[in-house]
Design an enzyme around this catalytic site. Structure first.
Site, PDB file in Angstrom:
ATOM      1  N   ASP A  45       0.862  -1.202   0.000  1.00 31.07           N
ATOM      2  CA  ASP A  45       0.000   0.000   0.000  1.00 31.07           C
ATOM      3  C   ASP A  45       0.891   1.243   0.000  1.00 31.07           C
ATOM      4  O   ASP A  45       0.737   2.159  -0.821  1.00 31.07           O
ATOM      5  CB  ASP A  45      -0.879  -0.049   1.256  1.00 31.07           C
ATOM      6  CG  ASP A  45      -2.049   0.919   1.209  1.00 31.07           C
ATOM      7  OD1 ASP A  45      -2.779   1.007   2.209  1.00 31.07           O
ATOM      8  OD2 ASP A  45      -2.239   1.577   0.169  1.00 31.07           O
ATOM      9  N   GLY A 136       1.236 -10.294   4.313  1.00 25.62           N
ATOM     10  CA  GLY A 136       2.268  -9.489   4.993  1.00 25.62           C
ATOM     11  C   GLY A 136       1.778  -9.087   6.365  1.00 25.62           C
ATOM     12  O   GLY A 136       1.593  -9.922   7.249  1.00 25.62           O
TER      13      GLY A 136
HETATM   14  N1  APR Z   1       5.633  -5.433  -4.687  1.00 24.99           N
HETATM   15  C1  APR Z   1       5.077  -6.666  -4.570  1.00 24.99           C
HETATM   16  N2  APR Z   1       4.752  -7.228  -3.384  1.00 24.99           N
HETATM   17  C2  APR Z   1       5.023  -6.501  -2.276  1.00 24.99           C
HETATM   18  C3  APR Z   1       5.600  -5.205  -2.309  1.00 24.99           C
HETATM   19  C4  APR Z   1       5.912  -4.681  -3.593  1.00 24.99           C
HETATM   20  N3  APR Z   1       6.464  -3.463  -3.732  1.00 24.99           N
HETATM   21  N4  APR Z   1       5.724  -4.758  -1.022  1.00 24.99           N
HETATM   22  C5  APR Z   1       5.264  -5.739  -0.233  1.00 24.99           C
HETATM   23  N5  APR Z   1       4.841  -6.792  -0.964  1.00 24.99           N
HETATM   24  C6  APR Z   1       4.271  -8.070  -0.531  1.00 24.99           C
HETATM   25  C7  APR Z   1       4.598  -8.501   0.877  1.00 24.99           C
HETATM   26  O1  APR Z   1       5.845  -9.159   0.907  1.00 24.99           O
HETATM   27  C8  APR Z   1       3.440  -9.467   1.145  1.00 24.99           C
HETATM   28  O2  APR Z   1       3.749 -10.754   0.634  1.00 24.99           O
HETATM   29  O3  APR Z   1       2.852  -7.903  -0.534  1.00 24.99           O
HETATM   30  C9  APR Z   1       2.274  -8.879   0.323  1.00 24.99           C
HETATM   31  C10 APR Z   1       1.185  -8.200   1.152  1.00 24.99           C
HETATM   32  O4  APR Z   1       1.799  -7.587   2.268  1.00 24.99           O
HETATM   33  P1  APR Z   1       1.280  -6.167   2.860  1.00 24.99           P
HETATM   34  O5  APR Z   1       1.665  -5.105   1.931  1.00 24.99           O
HETATM   35  O6  APR Z   1       1.761  -6.121   4.268  1.00 24.99           O
HETATM   36  O7  APR Z   1      -0.316  -6.290   2.822  1.00 24.99           O
HETATM   37  P2  APR Z   1      -1.312  -7.094   3.769  1.00 24.99           P
HETATM   38  O8  APR Z   1      -0.662  -8.259   4.416  1.00 24.99           O
HETATM   39  O9  APR Z   1      -2.518  -7.342   2.888  1.00 24.99           O
HETATM   40  O10 APR Z   1      -1.673  -6.046   4.905  1.00 24.99           O
HETATM   41  C11 APR Z   1      -2.451  -4.933   4.560  1.00 24.99           C
HETATM   42  O11 APR Z   1      -0.849  -3.424   5.415  1.00 24.99           O
HETATM   43  O12 APR Z   1       0.193  -1.757   4.263  1.00 24.99           O
HETATM   44  C12 APR Z   1      -0.847  -2.025   5.120  1.00 24.99           C
HETATM   45  O13 APR Z   1      -2.494  -0.384   4.579  1.00 24.99           O
HETATM   46  C13 APR Z   1      -2.188  -1.756   4.495  1.00 24.99           C
HETATM   47  O14 APR Z   1      -3.353  -2.011   6.567  1.00 24.99           O
HETATM   48  C14 APR Z   1      -3.060  -2.635   5.337  1.00 24.99           C
HETATM   49  C15 APR Z   1      -2.188  -3.857   5.574  1.00 24.99           C
END
Ligand code: APR
Length: 188
Positions: A45, A136
């Site tokens: 995000d 994540g």
């Molecule tokens: N490109 C591809 N994948 C990515 C990237 C990127 N630039 N950055 C992170 N990831 C991967 C992580 O390694 C993980 O496997 O995206 C996956 C989802 O991780 P998160 O971004 O932490 O998302 P999520 O687990 O769905 O949690 C959502 O996190 O960022 C906040 O606002 C968001 O509150 C929400 C929560």
């Protein structure tokens, strides 16, 4: 970063797997693993808002002010511009928090993929890139998410023939490997 040919494709070649930064993908839409506020966060995000710039947040604010004053529910999806990114659009979806324990967290995760692909089909978008939603900060184990997301994607691709490619972009090669090992796409 792994070469796209490192991993097998699925669903007759319509699903591809790669390691990379999703903000760099030149596709019709990248999917964002957002939270219900649509006001940004960490993880992917944060990366999407940083790479795409303020135009994305502006449209998110408008969506909150009009259609979703109480926030986007888990499993829901909305589309905005991708701003400065190579992609044309961002489809924001809210994954389930694994620890919430709800028995329907798998269904909620499946809904993220289904609703995102439904919007893509409605908008006539052919290539859509997904991060591994909820795996994540939201703590969904990759091996469980692999089974849920692959079945949801396979079902959606049968409903939406206009979608040419679903590109699964993993940040870490070990995540791509776990996905390939635990995906549940039909072999046929
Ligand atoms: N490109 C591809 N994948 C990515 C990237 C990127 N630039 N950055 C992170 N990831 C991967 C992580 O390694 C993980 O496997 O995206 C996956 C989802 O991780 P998160 O971004 O932490 O998302 P999520 O687990 O769905 O949690 C959502 O996190 O960022 C906040 O606002 C968001 O509150 C929400 C929560």
């Amino acid at each position: 970063m792994g070469d796209p040919t490192d991993y097998p494709s699925f669903a007759g070649g319509r699903v591809t797997v790669k390691v990379g930064d999703i903000t760099q993908e030149a596709v019709d839409a990248v999917v964002n693993a957002a939270n219900g506020t649509l006001m940004g966060g960490g993880g992917v995000d944060g990366a999407i808002h940083r790479a795409g710039g303020p135009a994305i947040m502006e449209e998110c604010r408008n969506i909150r002010a009009t259609r979703y004053p109480d926030g986007l529910p888990t499993g829901g999806a909305v589309i905005t511009t991708a701003g400065r990114m190579p992609a044309r659009h961002v489809i924001h979806t809210v994954g389930p928090v694994y620890g919430s324990g709800g028995p329907d967290r798998a269904e909620e995760l499946a809904r993220c993929y289904r609703n995102s692909l439904e919007i893509a089909a409605e908008e006539g978008l052919a290539k859509v890139a997904f991060p591994a939603i909820s795996t994540g900060i939201y703590g969904y184990p990759m091996e469980e998410a692999a089974a849920v997301s692959s079945l949801a994607i396979q079902e959606a691709l049968r409903s939406f023939p206009s979608i040419e490619e679903v590109r699964l972009v993993f940040f870490l090669s070990r995540d791509a490997e776990v996905f390939v090992r635990h995906q549940a796409f039909d072999a046929r």
